[in-house]
Design a protein around this motif. Structure first.
Motif, PDB file in Angstrom:
ATOM      1  N   TYR A 153       0.804  -1.220   0.000  1.00  0.00           N
ATOM      2  CA  TYR A 153       0.000   0.000   0.000  1.00  0.00           C
ATOM      3  C   TYR A 153       0.839   1.273   0.000  1.00  0.00           C
ATOM      4  O   TYR A 153       0.310   2.372   0.160  1.00  0.00           O
ATOM      5  CB  TYR A 153      -0.961   0.002   1.190  1.00  0.00           C
ATOM      6  N   SER A 154       2.130   1.129  -0.182  1.00  0.00           N
ATOM      7  CA  SER A 154       3.027   2.284  -0.145  1.00  0.00           C
ATOM      8  C   SER A 154       2.793   3.213  -1.329  1.00  0.00           C
ATOM      9  O   SER A 154       2.681   2.770  -2.479  1.00  0.00           O
ATOM     10  CB  SER A 154       4.478   1.808  -0.176  1.00  0.00           C
ATOM     11  N   PRO A 155       2.758   4.528  -1.075  1.00  0.00           N
ATOM     12  CA  PRO A 155       2.634   5.497  -2.172  1.00  0.00           C
ATOM     13  C   PRO A 155       4.002   5.821  -2.785  1.00  0.00           C
ATOM     14  O   PRO A 155       4.104   6.696  -3.632  1.00  0.00           O
ATOM     15  CB  PRO A 155       2.049   6.724  -1.462  1.00  0.00           C
ATOM     16  N   ASP A 156       5.035   5.091  -2.366  1.00  0.00           N
ATOM     17  CA  ASP A 156       6.405   5.424  -2.767  1.00  0.00           C
ATOM     18  C   ASP A 156       6.941   4.627  -3.950  1.00  0.00           C
ATOM     19  O   ASP A 156       8.142   4.618  -4.209  1.00  0.00           O
ATOM     20  CB  ASP A 156       7.352   5.250  -1.570  1.00  0.00           C
ATOM     21  N   TRP A 157       6.060   3.938  -4.684  1.00  0.00           N
ATOM     22  CA  TRP A 157       6.468   3.249  -5.910  1.00  0.00           C
ATOM     23  C   TRP A 157       6.332   4.230  -7.060  1.00  0.00           C
ATOM     24  O   TRP A 157       5.300   4.885  -7.200  1.00  0.00           O
ATOM     25  CB  TRP A 157       5.570   2.044  -6.183  1.00  0.00           C
ATOM     26  N   TYR A 158       7.359   4.322  -7.888  1.00  0.00           N
ATOM     27  CA  TYR A 158       7.247   5.202  -9.044  1.00  0.00           C
ATOM     28  C   TYR A 158       8.211   4.796 -10.145  1.00  0.00           C
ATOM     29  O   TYR A 158       9.173   4.066  -9.933  1.00  0.00           O
ATOM     30  CB  TYR A 158       7.442   6.662  -8.652  1.00  0.00           C
ATOM     31  N   LEU A 159       7.897   5.290 -11.337  1.00  0.00           N
ATOM     32  CA  LEU A 159       8.734   5.091 -12.516  1.00  0.00           C
ATOM     33  C   LEU A 159       9.283   6.442 -12.936  1.00  0.00           C
ATOM     34  O   LEU A 159       8.636   7.471 -12.733  1.00  0.00           O
ATOM     35  CB  LEU A 159       7.913   4.531 -13.683  1.00  0.00           C
ATOM     36  N   VAL A 160      10.433   6.433 -13.561  1.00  0.00           N
ATOM     37  CA  VAL A 160      10.983   7.626 -14.185  1.00  0.00           C
ATOM     38  C   VAL A 160      11.130   7.275 -15.659  1.00  0.00           C
ATOM     39  O   VAL A 160      11.784   6.284 -16.011  1.00  0.00           O
ATOM     40  CB  VAL A 160      12.342   8.030 -13.565  1.00  0.00           C
ATOM     41  N   ASN A 161      10.473   8.075 -16.530  1.00  0.00           N
ATOM     42  CA  ASN A 161      10.522   7.768 -17.958  1.00  0.00           C
ATOM     43  C   ASN A 161      11.745   8.414 -18.616  1.00  0.00           C
ATOM     44  O   ASN A 161      12.559   9.070 -17.957  1.00  0.00           O
ATOM     45  CB  ASN A 161       9.209   8.139 -18.653  1.00  0.00           C
ATOM     46  N   GLU A 162      11.842   8.235 -19.926  1.00  0.00           N
ATOM     47  CA  GLU A 162      12.998   8.732 -20.670  1.00  0.00           C
ATOM     48  C   GLU A 162      13.109  10.254 -20.646  1.00  0.00           C
ATOM     49  O   GLU A 162      14.172  10.810 -20.878  1.00  0.00           O
ATOM     50  CB  GLU A 162      12.943   8.212 -22.109  1.00  0.00           C
ATOM     51  N   LYS A 163      12.003  10.937 -20.351  1.00  0.00           N
ATOM     52  CA  LYS A 163      12.012  12.410 -20.261  1.00  0.00           C
ATOM     53  C   LYS A 163      12.271  12.878 -18.839  1.00  0.00           C
ATOM     54  O   LYS A 163      12.113  14.046 -18.529  1.00  0.00           O
ATOM     55  CB  LYS A 163      10.670  12.966 -20.747  1.00  0.00           C
ATOM     56  N   ASN A 164      12.607  11.939 -17.962  1.00  0.00           N
ATOM     57  CA  ASN A 164      12.857  12.215 -16.542  1.00  0.00           C
ATOM     58  C   ASN A 164      11.600  12.621 -15.782  1.00  0.00           C
ATOM     59  O   ASN A 164      11.674  13.262 -14.742  1.00  0.00           O
ATOM     60  CB  ASN A 164      13.950  13.266 -16.361  1.00  0.00           C
ATOM     61  N   GLU A 165      10.431  12.253 -16.307  1.00  0.00           N
ATOM     62  CA  GLU A 165       9.161  12.526 -15.633  1.00  0.00           C
ATOM     63  C   GLU A 165       8.872  11.385 -14.662  1.00  0.00           C
ATOM     64  O   GLU A 165       9.141  10.221 -14.962  1.00  0.00           O
ATOM     65  CB  GLU A 165       8.021  12.612 -16.656  1.00  0.00           C
ATOM     66  N   ILE A 166       8.324  11.743 -13.502  1.00  0.00           N
ATOM     67  CA  ILE A 166       7.979  10.742 -12.485  1.00  0.00           C
ATOM     68  C   ILE A 166       6.522  10.327 -12.659  1.00  0.00           C
ATOM     69  O   ILE A 166       5.634  11.175 -12.751  1.00  0.00           O
ATOM     70  CB  ILE A 166       8.223  11.312 -11.069  1.00  0.00           C
ATOM     71  N   LEU A 167       6.303   9.027 -12.731  1.00  0.00           N
ATOM     72  CA  LEU A 167       4.962   8.459 -12.847  1.00  0.00           C
ATOM     73  C   LEU A 167       4.710   7.597 -11.625  1.00  0.00           C
ATOM     74  O   LEU A 167       5.384   6.578 -11.431  1.00  0.00           O
ATOM     75  CB  LEU A 167       4.846   7.593 -14.105  1.00  0.00           C
ATOM     76  N   LYS A 168       3.767   8.011 -10.782  1.00  0.00           N
ATOM     77  CA  LYS A 168       3.405   7.217  -9.594  1.00  0.00           C
ATOM     78  C   LYS A 168       2.715   5.940 -10.064  1.00  0.00           C
ATOM     79  O   LYS A 168       1.878   5.980 -10.975  1.00  0.00           O
ATOM     80  CB  LYS A 168       2.453   8.002  -8.700  1.00  0.00           C
ATOM     81  N   ILE A 169       3.075   4.811  -9.437  1.00  0.00           N
ATOM     82  CA  ILE A 169       2.425   3.544  -9.773  1.00  0.00           C
ATOM     83  C   ILE A 169       1.968   2.852  -8.498  1.00  0.00           C
ATOM     84  O   ILE A 169       2.424   3.173  -7.404  1.00  0.00           O
ATOM     85  CB  ILE A 169       3.360   2.596 -10.568  1.00  0.00           C
ATOM     86  N   LEU A 170       1.046   1.913  -8.671  1.00  0.00           N
ATOM     87  CA  LEU A 170       0.654   1.033  -7.575  1.00  0.00           C
ATOM     88  C   LEU A 170       1.759  -0.003  -7.420  1.00  0.00           C
ATOM     89  O   LEU A 170       2.604  -0.170  -8.312  1.00  0.00           O
ATOM     90  CB  LEU A 170      -0.680   0.362  -7.902  1.00  0.00           C
ATOM     91  N   CYS A 171       1.763  -0.707  -6.336  1.00  0.00           N
ATOM     92  CA  CYS A 171       2.788  -1.719  -6.083  1.00  0.00           C
ATOM     93  C   CYS A 171       2.860  -2.704  -7.260  1.00  0.00           C
ATOM     94  O   CYS A 171       1.842  -3.287  -7.636  1.00  0.00           O
ATOM     95  CB  CYS A 171       2.458  -2.462  -4.792  1.00  0.00           C
ATOM     96  N   PRO A 172       4.035  -2.879  -7.849  1.00  0.00           N
ATOM     97  CA  PRO A 172       4.141  -3.804  -8.986  1.00  0.00           C
ATOM     98  C   PRO A 172       4.102  -5.262  -8.531  1.00  0.00           C
ATOM     99  O   PRO A 172       4.305  -5.570  -7.353  1.00  0.00           O
ATOM    100  CB  PRO A 172       5.509  -3.463  -9.580  1.00  0.00           C
ATOM    101  N   ILE A 173       3.837  -6.138  -9.482  1.00  0.00           N
ATOM    102  CA  ILE A 173       3.859  -7.570  -9.238  1.00  0.00           C
ATOM    103  C   ILE A 173       5.077  -8.122  -9.976  1.00  0.00           C
ATOM    104  O   ILE A 173       5.238  -7.899 -11.177  1.00  0.00           O
ATOM    105  CB  ILE A 173       2.568  -8.249  -9.753  1.00  0.00           C
ATOM    106  N   PHE A 174       5.910  -8.803  -9.231  1.00  0.00           N
ATOM    107  CA  PHE A 174       7.120  -9.376  -9.808  1.00  0.00           C
ATOM    108  C   PHE A 174       6.853 -10.832 -10.175  1.00  0.00           C
ATOM    109  O   PHE A 174       6.174 -11.548  -9.451  1.00  0.00           O
ATOM    110  CB  PHE A 174       8.277  -9.283  -8.810  1.00  0.00           C
ATOM    111  N   HIS A 175       7.384 -11.247 -11.325  1.00  0.00           N
ATOM    112  CA  HIS A 175       7.185 -12.606 -11.829  1.00  0.00           C
ATOM    113  C   HIS A 175       8.535 -13.259 -12.098  1.00  0.00           C
ATOM    114  O   HIS A 175       9.565 -12.581 -12.144  1.00  0.00           O
ATOM    115  CB  HIS A 175       6.376 -12.588 -13.134  1.00  0.00           C
ATOM    116  N   LYS A 176       8.503 -14.575 -12.344  1.00  0.00           N
ATOM    117  CA  LYS A 176       9.740 -15.270 -12.701  1.00  0.00           C
ATOM    118  C   LYS A 176      10.228 -14.767 -14.066  1.00  0.00           C
ATOM    119  O   LYS A 176       9.501 -14.058 -14.770  1.00  0.00           O
ATOM    120  CB  LYS A 176       9.531 -16.786 -12.705  1.00  0.00           C
ATOM    121  N   ASN A 177      11.418 -15.147 -14.428  1.00  0.00           N
ATOM    122  CA  ASN A 177      12.033 -14.773 -15.707  1.00  0.00           C
ATOM    123  C   ASN A 177      12.149 -13.268 -15.895  1.00  0.00           C
ATOM    124  O   ASN A 177      12.028 -12.755 -17.013  1.00  0.00           O
ATOM    125  CB  ASN A 177      11.268 -15.391 -16.893  1.00  0.00           C
TER     126      ASN A 177
END
Length: 119
Positions: free
Chosen positions: A85-109
């Motif tokens: 439930y953390s609000p601290d997950w985010y992505l930074v795109n190629e333009k250096n813009e921050i995109l807030k995301i929900l907690c990601p799901i990690f998978h094998k491979n």
């Protein structure tokens, strides 16, 4: 033009890795090249490392249709609610813009699924 988007994934100030988006629907999915070494004996953030390992294991049980073990993993997920439930997950795109995301799901491979936080 259909090119793959690239992002850097962070939780708080911790760099998790580089993402390449390979599919998009309701959620985005793709591949992750980890920078955060969650498999070392004493990782920088043990709780975060354990969460990533837990997520990979749970998604594997779900994919295999192992309902009993998947349900156990869902119960164990209660120990990771602070990350889920953390609000601290985010992505930074190629333009250096921050995109807030929900907690990601990690998978094998080295696969990952994420969703933009629209709040």
């Amino acid at each position: 033009m259909n090119y793959m988007k690239k992002y850097e994934l962070y939780w708080n100030e911790t760099s998790i890795g580089s993402l390449t988006e390979t599919n998009w629907d309701m959620r985005s999915s793709g591949d992750v090249i980890y920078k955060f070494d969650f498999l070392t004996e004493s990782p920088e953030n043990v709780h975060l490392a354990n969460f990533i390992k837990h997520s990979i294991k749970a998604s594997n049980y779900l994919e295999e249709g192992d309902e009993e073990n998947y349900n156990k993993m869902c119960e164990e997920a209660n120990t990771f609610l602070d990350l889920i439930y953390s609000p601290d997950w985010y992505l930074v795109n190629e333009k250096n813009e921050i995109l807030k995301i929900l907690c990601p799901i990690f998978h094998k491979n080295n696969e990952i699924t994420w969703q933009i936080d629209i709040q």
